[in-house]
Design an enzyme around this catalytic site. Structure first.
Site, PDB file in Angstrom:
ATOM      1  N   ASP A 220     -33.691  18.984  17.062  1.00  0.00           N
ATOM      2  CA  ASP A 220     -32.560  18.693  16.171  1.00  0.00           C
ATOM      3  C   ASP A 220     -32.724  19.371  14.818  1.00  0.00           C
ATOM      4  O   ASP A 220     -31.746  19.841  14.226  1.00  0.00           O
ATOM      5  CB  ASP A 220     -32.409  17.179  15.979  1.00  0.00           C
ATOM      6  CG  ASP A 220     -31.945  16.478  17.250  1.00  0.00           C
ATOM      7  OD1 ASP A 220     -31.445  17.170  18.149  1.00  0.00           O
ATOM      8  OD2 ASP A 220     -32.110  15.250  17.335  1.00  0.00           O
TER       9      ASP A 220
ATOM     10  N   LYS B 142     -25.055  21.205  50.437  1.00  0.00           N
ATOM     11  CA  LYS B 142     -23.663  21.539  50.114  1.00  0.00           C
ATOM     12  C   LYS B 142     -23.182  20.522  49.082  1.00  0.00           C
ATOM     13  O   LYS B 142     -22.874  19.381  49.408  1.00  0.00           O
ATOM     14  CB  LYS B 142     -22.784  21.493  51.360  1.00  0.00           C
ATOM     15  CG  LYS B 142     -21.368  21.992  51.125  1.00  0.00           C
ATOM     16  CD  LYS B 142     -20.589  22.067  52.427  1.00  0.00           C
ATOM     17  CE  LYS B 142     -19.197  22.626  52.179  1.00  0.00           C
ATOM     18  NZ  LYS B 142     -18.397  21.773  51.285  1.00  0.00           N
TER      19      LYS B 142
ATOM     20  N   CYS C 281       9.311   1.296  32.243  1.00  0.00           N
ATOM     21  CA  CYS C 281       8.180   0.529  32.757  1.00  0.00           C
ATOM     22  C   CYS C 281       8.642  -0.285  33.964  1.00  0.00           C
ATOM     23  O   CYS C 281       9.663  -0.986  33.885  1.00  0.00           O
ATOM     24  CB  CYS C 281       7.642  -0.402  31.674  1.00  0.00           C
ATOM     25  SG  CYS C 281       6.345  -1.516  32.280  1.00  0.00           S
TER      26      CYS C 281
END
Length: 668
Positions: A39, A125, A410
């Protein structure tokens, strides 16, 4: 050398160091510097770039920007990304092997320069999103793209740069395209859903949705990983075998899955398939099969391609949890946030041992992109025992079907809906029944106020028959009110009244979580309380103070600030406090000398004395970090009954394994 040149030199130096540290941390799983040291250097680089305006495209600061794109541009791949033919069983796999070996033997009969009998490389896979990354002659990542049609994909360069294990620069001087799979680990999935207002449904959607999100900040929040496995185009690198190619990818710093097995015949291949099927559920990510590919590159060239597939590779698919059925209707539902989402109503079909009648449709964009229409035959897929998702339509079934239209109002309160991005929202938060009912259920849930016995059905009764229209109204309910409700007798009424009364002294973190702050889950609520101690401190925290808390970024910080800016929210909180709700501080000081403070712990198997949530809370209270996968950074593996592959991996890495009994002794 003038001062600006000196600063440029330092920028180059810091970029090389930070990219090296990132490779050691994310790819090798073997960090050589502390987070604090990393950091420190990162902050130095940020300041130098800001001061000089000199920013290189492969700087680690360019992994996450504030970019919000307006659209995805098309990108033509330099070499086609082929799909793979599929084998659904061992017999089909045998047929593929026999067919190729006959071609090879015939070629050898006709040519002096013969091909070796094939060996086969097996790799997992991965169930994510294919990415194609282009690096220029300077080794710099210049393009990231989706598979798309295989010839033309979408430019997602900004999005792939958020994948921290992906190198932004490699030590290669030739133009090259590298293919891989972007994935979301189970650990990243769980961590994201702890904070998300709208949780993800499965790992594949987590990865695919992130990379196809125009807001790169949202992509970064998903903390994606990737594995690379192929070079599709290269102007200067030649390989004799696939294993040689994989070795090159590893040497360039690409993350490559350690599982790569070379097999000489179907017997060995069958053994490996069984092994992967056995450990599949213990992996930290999803896979849906195994890729089997011929190792020898010259043999691949001789075998060539069909119209759709390479002849030299095939995917062995695990038993698929997929099916085809008819879409009868679409139901629009309203969630706690007011988001209106479509659910598909289907003709009944058996899938993974369950009868399926409903499936997820994410939004109108998803419906249009997948060409889903009423009356069409649709492909559905079920993952991790969650509600199935519609993956697409059977093209031949589209005749005489009907367009799906988005609602304008709605479906519950008939308020006008608004568009926010790809989603529809009902803004009537005060009297829209589904929003309030779901808010009540969330408020009363175990992780929140823990009002025992308060179900969704109870919330609906309170809304419809007791006229409960706010969270505060819960604390005004009287016993005589409850006795008027269907199926409420003395005992049940007493239990609910006691549970409501007992909820008045929640942990502060539980209260914060109960408030339904967008993007604030259980863990983030605890982190906020741990850092700020009181409700007032959290309400008054600045963006700088909030983002200084570990794991809280700008998106979460802004959600907290915007939430507490709302006058109606503050009025609701004031009302709750006046009604006797008194949150108490819940973070106890961690004893620094306990053996788990600062350690990384993985839990596997079934414990007798703890549920998964309880042991996680216990370990976090001791200052430990609980991880979902075993790595070199793991300090302890706590193993219960029927411990799986995590136990085996810990044994391989020499990590200390402790039993539940040992754990209890260590903490006491």
């Amino acid at each position: 050398m003038d001062i600006s040149e000196e600063k440029k030199r330092r920028i180059h130096e810091l970029i090389e160091e930070l990219n090296k540290y990132a490779y050691e941390y994310y790819v090798l799983d073997n960090p050589t510097v502390s987070d604090k040291e990393y950091d420190k250097r990162y902050d130095e680089l940020v300041n130098l770039e800001k001061e000089t305006g000199f920013v290189l495209s492969y700087s680690p600061t360019q992994r996450v920007g504030d970019t919000v794109l307006t659209q995805f541009d098309k990108y033509t791949h330099k070499s086609r990304l082929w799909s793979l033919d599929k084998a659904q069983n061992i017999e089909q796999l045998k047929e593929w092997i026999n067919r190729n070996e006959k071609i090879i033997m015939e070629y050898n009969r006709l040519n002096e320069e013969t091909l070796p009998m094939p060996t086969y490389i097996l790799t997992k896979k991965f169930d994510g999103l294919t990415v194609n990354c282009t690096y220029d002659e300077s080794g710099i990542l210049v393009k990231g793209a989706t598979r798309g049609t295989g010839i033309i994909g979408e430019d997602i360069t900004s999005q792939v740069k958020t994948i921290k294990c992906l190198p932004l620069r490699i030590a290669n001087n030739n133009l090259i395209e590298v293919r891989g799979e972007a994935i979301m680990t189970k650990e990243a999935f769980d961590k994201y859903n702890e904070k998300a207002e709208i949780p993800l449904k499965n790992l594949r959607n987590g990865a695919a949705g992130a990379l196809r999100n125009l807001d790169v900040r949202e992509t970064a929040k998903r903390n994606l990983s990737a594995f690379f496995y192929d070079i599709g185009y290269s102007e200067g690198n030649e390989f004799k075998t696939y294993m040689e190619m994989i070795g090159f990818l590893i040497s360039m710093g690409f993350p490559v899955d350690p599982y790569i097995k070379e097999c000489k015949d179907i017997v060995e291949i069958k053994d490996e398939i069984k092994y992967i099927e056995d450990i599949r559920n213990e992996l930290n990510y999803d896979i849906d099969g195994i890729v089997i590919a011929i190792n020898h590159i010259k043999t691949r060239e001789v075998l060539g391609y069909t119209v759709k597939f390479p002849r030299w590779a095939i995917a062995y698919k695990f038993e698929a949890e997929e099916a085809t059925t008819k879409l009868i209707d679409v139901e629009w539902n309203v969630g706690r946030s007011g988001r209106v989402t479509p659910t598909a109503l289907l003709e009944s079909v058996e899938l993974g041992g369950a009868t399926i009648k409903r499936a997820t449709l994410n939004n109108m964009d998803d419906i249009i992109r997948k060409k889903v229409r009423l009356g069409a035959e649709v492909f559905i897929r079920r993952s991790n025992d969650v509600i199935p998702e519609i993956m697409g339509v059977v093209e031949s079934s589209l005749e005489n079907t009907e367009e799906i239209k988005a609602p304008l109002k709605c479906p519950y309160c008939e308020s006008k809906l608004i568009n926010e991005g790809v989603h529809l929202f009902c803004e009537n938060t005060l009297s829209c029944k589904p929003q309030l009912v779901k808010s009540l259920v969330h408020f009363a849930s175990r992780e929140a106020m823990n009002i025992e016995g308060f179900s969704e059905k109870t919330a609906e009764q309170f809304y419809e028959e007791l006229n409960i229209k706010s969270i505060g109204d819960l604390y005004r309910v009287k016993k005589e009110d409850l006795l008027t409700l269907d199926k409420f007798k003395e005992k049940k009424a007493d239990n609910i009244m006691n549970a409501i009364e007992n909820s008045k002294k929640p942990k502060l973190s539980s209260f914060i979580y109960a408030l339904s702050i967008p993007n604030v889950g259980v863990k983030t609520a605890r982190d906020l309380v741990k850092s700020f101690k009181t409700l007032d401190n959290i309400k008054n925290a600045t963006i700088e103070e909030l983002t200084s808390v570990k794991d809280i970024g700008e998106i979460v910080a802004n959600s907290v600030i915007e939430f507490f800016k709302q006058e109606n929210i503050n009025e609701s909180i004031k009302e709750l406090l006046e009604l006797g709700v008194t949150p108490i501080m819940d973070i106890t000081e961690i004893k620094k000398d306990n053996k788990f403070n600062g350690k990384t712990i993985v839990v596997t198997g079934t414990l007798e004395g703890y549920t998964r949530n309880e042991i996680k809370e216990k370990l976090e209270a001791l200052g430990a970090k609980v991880s979902g996968s075993v790595s070199k950074k793991t300090d302890f593996v706590l193993a219960g009954e029927e411990a799986g592959s995590k136990y085996n991996k810990a044994m391989e890495l020499g990590i200390r394994i402790i039993t539940e009994e040992e754990f209890n002794e260590m903490i006491n």
